[in-house]
Design a protein around this motif. Structure first.
Motif, PDB file in Angstrom:
ATOM      1  N   LEU A  21       0.785  -1.134   0.198  1.00 51.48           N
ATOM      2  CA  LEU A  21       0.053   0.026   0.100  1.00 51.48           C
ATOM      3  C   LEU A  21       0.720   1.255  -0.098  1.00 51.48           C
ATOM      4  CD1 LEU A  21      -2.840   1.379   0.030  1.00 51.48           C
ATOM      5  CD2 LEU A  21      -2.874   1.192   2.714  1.00 51.48           C
ATOM      6  N   LYS A  22       2.079   1.134   0.718  1.00 56.12           N
ATOM      7  CA  LYS A  22       2.992   2.327   1.067  1.00 56.12           C
ATOM      8  C   LYS A  22       3.407   2.337  -0.610  1.00 56.12           C
ATOM      9  CE  LYS A  22       6.798   4.320   3.460  1.00 56.12           C
ATOM     10  NZ  LYS A  22       7.663   4.006   4.446  1.00 56.12           N
ATOM     11  N   ALA A  23       3.742   1.442  -1.158  1.00 61.25           N
ATOM     12  CA  ALA A  23       4.502   1.672  -2.580  1.00 61.25           C
ATOM     13  C   ALA A  23       3.601   2.217  -3.652  1.00 61.25           C
ATOM     14  CB  ALA A  23       4.975   0.256  -2.706  1.00 61.25           C
ATOM     15  N   GLU A  24       2.283   2.014  -3.327  1.00 65.49           N
ATOM     16  CA  GLU A  24       1.177   2.051  -4.312  1.00 65.49           C
ATOM     17  C   GLU A  24       0.995   3.772  -4.160  1.00 65.49           C
ATOM     18  OE1 GLU A  24      -2.209   0.088  -3.657  1.00 65.49           O
ATOM     19  OE2 GLU A  24      -1.444  -1.905  -4.711  1.00 65.49           O
ATOM     20  N   ILE A  25       1.293   4.253  -2.718  1.00 64.74           N
ATOM     21  CA  ILE A  25       0.806   5.504  -2.468  1.00 64.74           C
ATOM     22  C   ILE A  25       1.728   6.387  -3.118  1.00 64.74           C
ATOM     23  CG2 ILE A  25       0.694   7.270  -0.775  1.00 64.74           C
ATOM     24  CD1 ILE A  25      -1.072   5.291   1.126  1.00 64.74           C
ATOM     25  N   ILE A  26       3.218   5.907  -2.817  1.00 64.65           N
ATOM     26  CA  ILE A  26       4.471   6.508  -3.208  1.00 64.65           C
ATOM     27  C   ILE A  26       4.181   6.749  -4.987  1.00 64.65           C
ATOM     28  CG2 ILE A  26       6.882   6.594  -3.545  1.00 64.65           C
ATOM     29  CD1 ILE A  26       7.135   5.308  -0.723  1.00 64.65           C
ATOM     30  N   GLU A  27       4.025   5.826  -5.654  1.00 60.36           N
ATOM     31  CA  GLU A  27       3.708   5.647  -7.171  1.00 60.36           C
ATOM     32  C   GLU A  27       2.757   6.613  -7.570  1.00 60.36           C
ATOM     33  OE1 GLU A  27       3.178   2.534 -10.650  1.00 60.36           O
ATOM     34  OE2 GLU A  27       3.081   1.811  -8.564  1.00 60.36           O
ATOM     35  N   MET A  86       4.538  18.463 -15.971  1.00 65.88           N
ATOM     36  CA  MET A  86       4.301  18.687 -17.442  1.00 65.88           C
ATOM     37  C   MET A  86       3.346  19.888 -17.545  1.00 65.88           C
ATOM     38  SD  MET A  86       2.595  15.844 -19.878  1.00 65.88           S
ATOM     39  CE  MET A  86       3.949  14.442 -19.516  1.00 65.88           C
ATOM     40  N   MET A  87       2.333  19.956 -17.053  1.00 68.23           N
ATOM     41  CA  MET A  87       1.425  21.082 -17.040  1.00 68.23           C
ATOM     42  C   MET A  87       2.004  22.610 -16.726  1.00 68.23           C
ATOM     43  SD  MET A  87      -1.344  19.712 -17.896  1.00 68.23           S
ATOM     44  CE  MET A  87      -2.386  21.446 -17.814  1.00 68.23           C
ATOM     45  N   GLU A  88       3.035  22.448 -15.985  1.00 69.23           N
ATOM     46  CA  GLU A  88       3.637  23.939 -15.853  1.00 69.23           C
ATOM     47  C   GLU A  88       4.731  23.958 -17.020  1.00 69.23           C
ATOM     48  OE1 GLU A  88       6.114  23.439 -12.251  1.00 69.23           O
ATOM     49  OE2 GLU A  88       4.193  23.329 -10.824  1.00 69.23           O
ATOM     50  N   ARG A  89       5.214  23.175 -17.556  1.00 65.98           N
ATOM     51  CA  ARG A  89       5.877  23.326 -18.712  1.00 65.98           C
ATOM     52  C   ARG A  89       5.114  23.702 -19.870  1.00 65.98           C
ATOM     53  NH1 ARG A  89       8.493  18.349 -17.057  1.00 65.98           N
ATOM     54  NH2 ARG A  89       7.188  17.179 -18.655  1.00 65.98           N
ATOM     55  N   LEU A  90       3.804  23.124 -20.024  1.00 71.00           N
ATOM     56  CA  LEU A  90       2.992  23.610 -21.218  1.00 71.00           C
ATOM     57  C   LEU A  90       2.437  25.025 -20.786  1.00 71.00           C
ATOM     58  CD1 LEU A  90       0.793  20.322 -21.480  1.00 71.00           C
ATOM     59  CD2 LEU A  90       2.642  21.190 -23.050  1.00 71.00           C
ATOM     60  N   GLU A 119       3.417   9.834  -9.820  1.00 71.28           N
ATOM     61  CA  GLU A 119       2.883  10.255 -11.236  1.00 71.28           C
ATOM     62  C   GLU A 119       2.077  11.597 -11.206  1.00 71.28           C
ATOM     63  OE1 GLU A 119      -0.110   7.230 -11.532  1.00 71.28           O
ATOM     64  OE2 GLU A 119       1.409   5.623 -12.354  1.00 71.28           O
ATOM     65  N   GLN A 120       1.527  12.091  -9.937  1.00 67.90           N
ATOM     66  CA  GLN A 120       0.760  13.218  -9.796  1.00 67.90           C
ATOM     67  C   GLN A 120       1.789  14.530 -10.173  1.00 67.90           C
ATOM     68  OE1 GLN A 120      -2.527  13.918  -9.689  1.00 67.90           O
ATOM     69  NE2 GLN A 120      -1.959  16.011  -9.820  1.00 67.90           N
ATOM     70  N   GLU A 121       3.148  14.230  -9.293  1.00 70.92           N
ATOM     71  CA  GLU A 121       4.335  15.259  -9.623  1.00 70.92           C
ATOM     72  C   GLU A 121       4.653  15.273 -11.217  1.00 70.92           C
ATOM     73  OE1 GLU A 121       7.148  13.849  -7.004  1.00 70.92           O
ATOM     74  OE2 GLU A 121       6.393  14.517  -4.954  1.00 70.92           O
ATOM     75  N   ASP A 122       4.651  14.168 -11.494  1.00 72.66           N
ATOM     76  CA  ASP A 122       4.960  14.124 -13.118  1.00 72.66           C
ATOM     77  C   ASP A 122       4.088  14.958 -13.890  1.00 72.66           C
ATOM     78  OD1 ASP A 122       7.209  12.965 -12.507  1.00 72.66           O
ATOM     79  OD2 ASP A 122       6.687  10.943 -13.087  1.00 72.66           O
TER      80      ASP A 122
END
Length: 538
Positions: free
Chosen positions: A477-483, A494-498, A487-490
């Motif tokens: 569960l901890k690994a899923e939350i970190i993943e 990407m939105m900031e770059r656009l 993904e949200q940070e990525d």
């Protein structure tokens, strides 16, 4: 107050202080054992060993054993195929049963061996099989005789009498202890007034005339007073049979060199309660001597570990409980575990000495089912254990009317049970001798023969392929939350770059549609030279 009363009060106060100090030391020992178990190490490898009695259908019941002939003898012995105990009746009858003959026993139809004029207090099976596959049983009684019985493979088909046995005579006192040599066909018998005889079972004669003249009609090097106080209670050989430990009523332990005929070391005098001694050895690697008996003044029972080279003081001494019955120690050299239980007890206490045989830690006690108190205890050979289910030991408990098998099992997962637990089951002693009597008399020493317990087709645990690392649900569960957070940070990056690219284009490349200004037609207007073409030309 009179001086005598004052002295009596001071003596009582001193006894109370001594008992308090001993209790405090026992508590400190238990705390140290608990600390060692939490830290780890080999001392508590069998901490969770548990005992599992058989169901009634797999026991021997409706028996008539002669359990009141002695309060200090174990009264039961066992070998690879049989077990035996004294039986009720005239003379000294002994009942012999195979290990698989479970169920109700009809006392009027059983086959017994009976060659004594008094109850058979001492009895023991030879650790070696006979050439025809049978077993040799020795019995001793107060009639000063030892009887040797050949129990055929498959068991008795009729009762045997005095004409069916071999008689060994020569004792002047009743026989209290029998012990077999671990590597040669030799039987040792002990009785009152420190009588100690060695018997050659190859010729069924008394041994005498060795090079050191240590063996004669009796082991005179033992010394001791006449009568019952010097009676030998039990004996135990060391791993290769070069030394013999003795327990007597007026001494905790003695180490006797049988071929030199001398006592090499002797412990202090106890309180005239029968002691028992057990030689504990890590397959010859490390030797310690274990003694059990009553504490001074009858304040309970204790066990002690001794260095066999110096019995002046025990290396470890521990109070077992506050009971008074005779303790029966059982040592399993394959696991380094000591089992203690006494006459009338309903609990078996488990201690672990560890690989070095130099420590003592208490494991989980085993509560015995039923209401009948214990009258005797014997350990079956390790070959009788079910190694597939991680059964490390199997005992036979004698009560007033039954014999109950008790299995000692170490918990292991079903996945591990698909392998032979070679980290637990070391090669055990095989039922064959390694020395002749003549070779032993010539001062030769050899270790006992050993054999593997690994069943055919069962691979050893040491060859088990490594498993993938198991991950707990919380870790997953901890690994899923970190993943997901990654993904949200990525996505945010990407939105900031656009957005940055859009601002840059707006600054340097305005929108040609002019749609961003209010009131302006969004249709683009181009100034171009179309070559004079016009719609009016059509």
């Amino acid at each position: 107050r009179s001086p005598s009363k004052m002295a009596s009060l001071e003596s009582a106060a001193e006894d109370t202080r001594r008992e308090t100090d001993e209790s405090r030391r026992d508590t400190d020992d238990s705390r140290r054992d608990s600390t060692r178990s939490s830290v780890g190490g080999d001392i508590l490898k069998y901490k969770h060993l548990y005992g599992q009695p058989n169901k009634k259908a797999d026991t021997f019941y409706n028996l008539k054993p002669a359990v009141n002939i002695s309060m200090e003898a174990p009264l039961i012995t066992t070998t690879h195929e049989f077990w035996a105990c004294p039986w009720s009746g005239g003379g000294g009858p002994v009942y012999i049963s195979s290990h698989g003959a479970f169920g109700k026993v009809e006392p009027s139809t059983v086959h017994v061996v009976n060659g004594h004029k008094s109850p058979a207090i001492s009895l023991g099976f030879s650790p070696f099989r006979l050439p025809d596959g049978g077993s040799l049983l020795a019995t001793g009684a107060d009639d000063q005789h030892i009887k040797l019985w050949n129990v055929p493979k498959g068991g008795l088909t009729k009762s045997l009498g005095n004409e069916d046995c071999i008689d060994l005579s020569g004792h002047y006192y009743g026989i209290r202890a029998l012990e077999y040599h671990p590597t040669a066909n030799i039987l040792v018998s002990g009785g009152g007034s420190n009588e100690l005889f060695f018997w050659d079972l190859e010729t069924n004669t008394k041994m005498s005339g060795n090079p050191s003249n240590g063996l004669g009609d009796s082991a005179t090097g033992l010394g001791g007073s006449e009568g019952g106080e010097a009676s030998i209670c039990n004996m135990s050989f060391n791993y290769d049979g070069s030394l013999l430990a003795l327990a007597t009523k007026n001494s905790s332990a003695k180490i006797f060199d049988p071929r030199e005929g001398v006592v090499t070391s002797e412990a202090g005098v106890s309180d005239n309660r029968a002691q028992r001694v057990q030689w504990c050895s890590n397959f010859g690697g490390t030797d310690v001597l274990l003694t059990v008996g009553s504490m001074a003044g009858g304040r309970g029972r204790q066990m002690s570990l001794w260095d066999p080279r110096n019995l002046s003081k025990p290396t470890i001494k521990k109070k077992v409980d506050a009971a008074t019955g005779q303790l029966f120690p059982i040592y399993d050299e394959g696991t380094g575990v000591v089992l203690l239980s006494g006459r009338g007890d309903t609990t078996i206490k488990v201690f672990e000495l560890g690989v070095s045989c130099a420590k003592m830690a208490q494991c989980s006690d085993v509560m015995l089912g039923g209401t009948d108190p214990l009258c005797g205890l014997a350990k079956m050979p390790t070959q009788c254990c079910d190694v597939r289910n991680v059964e490390t030991m199997r005992l036979l408990r004698l009560t007033q009317s039954a014999v109950d098998p008790i299995s000692f099992i170490l918990p292991r997962s079903d996945a591990l049970k698909e392998y032979f637990q070679d980290d637990l089951f070391r090669d055990c002693r095989s039922p064959s001798s390694t020395l002749s009597v003549t070779e032993w008399m010539e001062n030769q020493n050899k270790e006992p023969a050993r054999e593997s317990l690994q069943p055919e087709g069962l691979p050893p645990l040491s060859e088990k392929p490594p498993e993938e690392k198991r991950v707990s649900n919380a870790s997953k569960l901890k690994a899923e939350i970190i993943e997901k957070e990654k993904e949200q940070e990525d996505t945010n990056a990407m939105m900031e770059r656009l957005q940055g690219l859009a601002k840059q284009r707006a600054a340097y490349h305005p929108n040609n549609s002019m749609g961003a200004k209010k009131g302006v037609d969004a249709t683009p207007i181009y100034d171009s030279d179309d070559g004079g073409w016009s719609d009016d030309d059509n």
